[in-house]
Every structure is written in structure tokens, then in C-alpha cells.
Design a protein around this motif. Sequence first.
Motif, PDB file in Angstrom:
ATOM      1  N   PHE A 188       0.834  -1.196   0.000  1.00 32.77           N
ATOM      2  CA  PHE A 188       0.000   0.000   0.000  1.00 32.77           C
ATOM      3  C   PHE A 188       0.872   1.251   0.000  1.00 32.77           C
ATOM      4  CE2 PHE A 188      -2.370  -3.329   2.201  1.00 32.77           C
ATOM      5  CZ  PHE A 188      -3.569  -3.323   1.501  1.00 32.77           C
ATOM      6  N   GLY A 189       0.342   2.320  -0.588  1.00 34.76           N
ATOM      7  CA  GLY A 189       1.076   3.573  -0.658  1.00 34.76           C
ATOM      8  C   GLY A 189       1.612   3.824  -2.052  1.00 34.76           C
ATOM      9  N   PRO A 190       1.947   5.078  -2.379  1.00 35.71           N
ATOM     10  CA  PRO A 190       2.452   5.395  -3.718  1.00 35.71           C
ATOM     11  C   PRO A 190       3.724   4.623  -4.025  1.00 35.71           C
ATOM     12  CG  PRO A 190       2.741   7.249  -2.207  1.00 35.71           C
ATOM     13  CD  PRO A 190       1.879   6.264  -1.502  1.00 35.71           C
ATOM     14  N   SER A 191       3.751   3.976  -5.183  1.00 33.28           N
ATOM     15  CA  SER A 191       4.859   3.161  -5.713  1.00 33.28           C
ATOM     16  C   SER A 191       4.945   1.772  -5.090  1.00 33.28           C
ATOM     17  CB  SER A 191       6.220   3.857  -5.586  1.00 33.28           C
ATOM     18  OG  SER A 191       6.775   3.703  -4.303  1.00 33.28           O
ATOM     19  N   ALA A 192       4.088   1.439  -4.138  1.00 34.20           N
ATOM     20  CA  ALA A 192       4.126   0.114  -3.516  1.00 34.20           C
ATOM     21  C   ALA A 192       3.709  -0.952  -4.523  1.00 34.20           C
ATOM     22  CB  ALA A 192       3.223   0.070  -2.296  1.00 34.20           C
ATOM     23  N   VAL A 193       4.223  -2.154  -4.336  1.00 32.66           N
ATOM     24  CA  VAL A 193       3.968  -3.264  -5.247  1.00 32.66           C
ATOM     25  C   VAL A 193       3.360  -4.428  -4.471  1.00 32.66           C
ATOM     26  CG1 VAL A 193       5.055  -4.966  -6.776  1.00 32.66           C
ATOM     27  CG2 VAL A 193       5.837  -2.590  -6.791  1.00 32.66           C
ATOM     28  N   SER A 194       2.412  -5.122  -5.107  1.00 33.01           N
ATOM     29  CA  SER A 194       1.842  -6.354  -4.562  1.00 33.01           C
ATOM     30  C   SER A 194       2.101  -7.480  -5.546  1.00 33.01           C
ATOM     31  CB  SER A 194       0.328  -6.220  -4.353  1.00 33.01           C
ATOM     32  OG  SER A 194       0.008  -5.124  -3.544  1.00 33.01           O
ATOM     33  N   SER A 195       2.219  -8.689  -5.021  1.00 33.72           N
ATOM     34  CA  SER A 195       2.311  -9.880  -5.859  1.00 33.72           C
ATOM     35  C   SER A 195       1.325 -10.895  -5.314  1.00 33.72           C
ATOM     36  CB  SER A 195       3.731 -10.444  -5.846  1.00 33.72           C
ATOM     37  OG  SER A 195       3.836 -11.567  -6.705  1.00 33.72           O
ATOM     38  N   ILE A 196       0.250 -11.123  -6.062  1.00 36.91           N
ATOM     39  CA  ILE A 196      -0.855 -11.945  -5.571  1.00 36.91           C
ATOM     40  C   ILE A 196      -1.298 -12.906  -6.666  1.00 36.91           C
ATOM     41  CG2 ILE A 196      -3.197 -11.927  -4.615  1.00 36.91           C
ATOM     42  CD1 ILE A 196      -2.649  -9.006  -3.750  1.00 36.91           C
ATOM     43  N   ASN A 197      -1.176 -14.192  -6.378  1.00 37.30           N
ATOM     44  CA  ASN A 197      -1.701 -15.217  -7.281  1.00 37.30           C
ATOM     45  C   ASN A 197      -1.205 -15.028  -8.715  1.00 37.30           C
ATOM     46  OD1 ASN A 197      -3.167 -17.534  -7.798  1.00 37.30           O
ATOM     47  ND2 ASN A 197      -5.063 -16.438  -8.233  1.00 37.30           N
ATOM     48  N   GLN A 198       0.125 -14.841  -8.851  1.00 30.84           N
ATOM     49  CA  GLN A 198       0.793 -14.728 -10.147  1.00 30.84           C
ATOM     50  C   GLN A 198       0.436 -13.440 -10.905  1.00 30.84           C
ATOM     51  OE1 GLN A 198       0.402 -18.363 -12.414  1.00 30.84           O
ATOM     52  NE2 GLN A 198       0.925 -19.646 -10.666  1.00 30.84           N
ATOM     53  N   VAL A 199      -0.019 -12.433 -10.165  1.00 27.91           N
ATOM     54  CA  VAL A 199      -0.288 -11.124 -10.753  1.00 27.91           C
ATOM     55  C   VAL A 199       0.445 -10.072  -9.918  1.00 27.91           C
ATOM     56  CG1 VAL A 199      -2.033  -9.411 -11.398  1.00 27.91           C
ATOM     57  CG2 VAL A 199      -2.561 -11.866 -11.560  1.00 27.91           C
ATOM     58  N   ARG A 200       1.115  -9.145 -10.595  1.00 27.29           N
ATOM     59  CA  ARG A 200       1.811  -8.051  -9.918  1.00 27.29           C
ATOM     60  C   ARG A 200       1.009  -6.768 -10.094  1.00 27.29           C
ATOM     61  NH1 ARG A 200       7.435  -8.724 -11.141  1.00 27.29           N
ATOM     62  NH2 ARG A 200       7.275 -10.106  -9.351  1.00 27.29           N
ATOM     63  N   TYR A 201       0.826  -6.061  -8.983  1.00 29.44           N
ATOM     64  CA  TYR A 201       0.108  -4.790  -8.988  1.00 29.44           C
ATOM     65  C   TYR A 201       1.067  -3.699  -8.530  1.00 29.44           C
ATOM     66  CZ  TYR A 201      -3.950  -7.932  -8.920  1.00 29.44           C
ATOM     67  OH  TYR A 201      -4.866  -8.910  -9.198  1.00 29.44           O
ATOM     68  N   SER A 202       1.194  -2.628  -9.318  1.00 24.29           N
ATOM     69  CA  SER A 202       2.120  -1.537  -8.998  1.00 24.29           C
ATOM     70  C   SER A 202       1.345  -0.238  -8.822  1.00 24.29           C
ATOM     71  CB  SER A 202       3.156  -1.371 -10.119  1.00 24.29           C
ATOM     72  OG  SER A 202       3.888  -2.567 -10.304  1.00 24.29           O
ATOM     73  N   VAL A 211       0.747   3.720  -8.441  1.00 21.43           N
ATOM     74  CA  VAL A 211       1.314   4.827  -9.186  1.00 21.43           C
ATOM     75  C   VAL A 211       2.361   5.559  -8.346  1.00 21.43           C
ATOM     76  CG1 VAL A 211      -0.525   6.418  -8.453  1.00 21.43           C
ATOM     77  CG2 VAL A 211       0.733   6.862 -10.580  1.00 21.43           C
ATOM     78  N   SER A 212       3.459   5.960  -8.985  1.00 27.91           N
ATOM     79  CA  SER A 212       4.531   6.691  -8.296  1.00 27.91           C
ATOM     80  C   SER A 212       4.310   8.188  -8.411  1.00 27.91           C
ATOM     81  CB  SER A 212       5.891   6.289  -8.885  1.00 27.91           C
ATOM     82  OG  SER A 212       6.155   4.931  -8.668  1.00 27.91           O
ATOM     83  N   CYS A 213       3.170   8.625  -7.932  1.00 28.23           N
ATOM     84  CA  CYS A 213       2.812  10.050  -7.922  1.00 28.23           C
ATOM     85  C   CYS A 213       1.847  10.265  -6.775  1.00 28.23           C
ATOM     86  CB  CYS A 213       2.181  10.456  -9.251  1.00 28.23           C
ATOM     87  SG  CYS A 213       1.518  12.145  -9.248  1.00 28.23           S
ATOM     88  N   PHE A 214       2.220  11.094  -5.837  1.00 26.33           N
ATOM     89  CA  PHE A 214       1.437  11.284  -4.618  1.00 26.33           C
ATOM     90  C   PHE A 214       0.018  11.748  -4.918  1.00 26.33           C
ATOM     91  CE2 PHE A 214       0.427  13.782  -0.673  1.00 26.33           C
ATOM     92  CZ  PHE A 214       0.372  12.691   0.182  1.00 26.33           C
ATOM     93  N   GLU A 215      -0.119  12.772  -5.745  1.00 30.42           N
ATOM     94  CA  GLU A 215      -1.453  13.311  -6.015  1.00 30.42           C
ATOM     95  C   GLU A 215      -2.328  12.295  -6.753  1.00 30.42           C
ATOM     96  OE1 GLU A 215      -2.878  15.957  -4.932  1.00 30.42           O
ATOM     97  OE2 GLU A 215      -1.121  16.764  -3.900  1.00 30.42           O
ATOM     98  N   GLN A 216      -1.753  11.584  -7.727  1.00 29.14           N
ATOM     99  CA  GLN A 216      -2.535  10.574  -8.438  1.00 29.14           C
ATOM    100  C   GLN A 216      -2.943   9.439  -7.505  1.00 29.14           C
ATOM    101  OE1 GLN A 216      -0.744   9.225 -12.099  1.00 29.14           O
ATOM    102  NE2 GLN A 216      -0.302  11.297 -12.806  1.00 29.14           N
TER     103      GLN A 216
END
Length: 371
Positions: A262-276, A278-283
Amino acid sequence: MSITGLYIHVPFCFSKCDYCGFYSIVPKETYFVNRYLDRLRKDIDGWFKLDYLSKKIKTVFIGGGNPTMLGLKGIRTLIEIIGDHLDFNEIEEITFETNPETLTDDIISYFAEIPNIRLSIGIQRLQNKELELLGRNARLNSVIRALDRAFDSVDNINGDFILGVPNCSSIAPELKKLVSDYPFKHISAYFLTVEEGTAIYRKVESGKLQNPDDIGPEEMFDVAEVLRESGFEHYEISNYSKPGYRCRHNLGYWEAEDYVGFGPSAVSSINQVRYSCVSCFEQWLNGIKPEKENLTSVDLRNEYLMLHLRLLVDGLNINLFEKRFGYQKEEFYLSLNRHIQAGELVKDGDIVHLTSLGVVMANSVISDLFL
């Protein structure tokens, strides 16, 4: 599926260190922290409504940036957000990264109340001129004050260091004294990398600074020897621990377990899917959904191989590797034997390890085994 690790990225810093490629910002107003925590609460509350998250998380890692820039009030709120969903008495390890200049007495006292707390203090170098070269805010007197305070209250403390800094002598003698003066349970020592867009990148490109890639591995060997003599186990290429104090959260990454970030630029890896994220605070504040990447069988195979070979003690279990990804093509076993014969790998039963020579050549050895 079992998500075992929870990562939270706190993007705030006083200023950008010259080498830092992680996403961070300098908060212009105090309300930035409140906006961050409000958005974080919405994201975490939303995720924990999903059945598959349940209560399986074993470790929490709060990184940055510099998370203690949240201040005591912000840290309390962050812990409350996590505590709404997890029982800290059941969490095996909760790591909080910090820089020395923001590790105050009241924050340390609060950390000491959290079960299984682990502090990771960004020290980096042990001479003021070297800290200045890296663009660090803290100087050595600030580092020592922070260590004196922290070790009075917290048992499990990691020190982060950077090796291979141009125009700097080996940190090993100073590190030897430091780990004899303070009971560190863990040391991380990473080679300096040149990240595009950083101040050091511009200095290297302009020829004002030697490229760290051209610096040999001698400092790493010096540090490894000093820490071995001081009772540390060199269990991962860049990580050393006292017995029983390996970083459990990072072991989850290295053992290819699922994790959520969780948080800007944080990455998750769940069940063979990667979620990234956004690396922008406002977005990120505006709720932009994480970018989704479906990992292929080749991606998963190569990452598993790379991460396990980085584990110097545990190594890569060929039998388990084949059970997970199938019997490999002949080229893989030929390459494996070639690196064994070259002294870069050693095979002990089903386990393959990097040797000292292999650690130096790790990137080329591992990439040669990729599909």
C-alpha cells in the motif's frame, strides 16, 4: 493462496539523498501527512474486506522514504489503521524503517510498546565526509545519538549500509567497532547503484564521480569477514544476521511468497499477478488503480531461481525447483555444471549455492540460468 507479507510505503523525506531511486517527496505542508493517512486507511480497509486476505499475514514492513517523518501522532494513526485488521500479538515481525535525524525519544518509547518490533536504521556510512558525499541529512553525531536511544528500548535493530562508494575507503574497520559497541541483530550492506535521474547519476554521467560499477568487491569481502567474526550469518547476498534474527519479511520476498503493498509506488504480488501503485502522490491520493501485470510462467520461474540463489545459506533446491516448474531443458543443467566447474556454484545434494566467487559474479551467473 496465502498472502504472508504486508508492505506500506511512506513517501516522505526531508530531502532526496543523492543516490536514492525510491519514490519520495518532501511534504510541503503538515496536512500532506493527514491526506496520506486518510487515503491509506481507505485502501487498507477496502483490501481487508476481500476474503483471501483474512488473517494470514505474518509480517509487516513500513518503508520509505523515511516513515518516522510521520511524527509520533502520524505513526500512532498508522499503527491503528493496521491494528484494525491485524492482531499485533500474532504478527511475527513488524519492521519500521527510520533515519537517525527523526528517531526521537517519544517515537522510540512508542515503538518499544509494539510486539515484535524491528527497527531498520539508515546509517549508510560512518564518516561525515562520506555521508555528505551521499547527500545524507544525518551526520555521525546524530547517528550515534539515535543508536544510543534506540538500543536502550528496542532489542531487534538492523543497520543499513552502502558499500562501493567512490573515493571512500573500506567501511569494515569502523563497522567492526560499531557492532562491538552496539548489539545489532541484523546488518544490511548494499552496493551503491546508479539510478537514473539521481544526483549521483548526473555526477557519473558528467565524469565528476567514478562509476560505482567499476569498483571491485574488496569492501564486500572485508565487511563479510568482519561480520562473520562478530557472530553474524551471511544468509543473503546483502544481508547478515545474528542467529534467529533473519528479516522474516524479506525472506517472504526471497522465498517467492505472495505479499500486498500500500502507498504510492508500492507493489503487490498476488496469485501470479503483480500490482504496482502509481509513483505520484497526487494521483495516488485520487485513487488511481494499480497497474496490473500478469506474470508468465517464465517470469515466475526466473524470479524464483534468482531469489533463491541470493539466499547463500538456503540456496536453490533443484528438486523443489523441478517440482514447481518442471524438469528443465538440457541447456539449464549444462549451464549449472559449467558454473559449478568454474567455482561459482557448489552443489550439496539437491541444494545449489553461490560460492564467494559466485557472489561477485552473481548477476551474470543467475542471468545465464534464465530462460
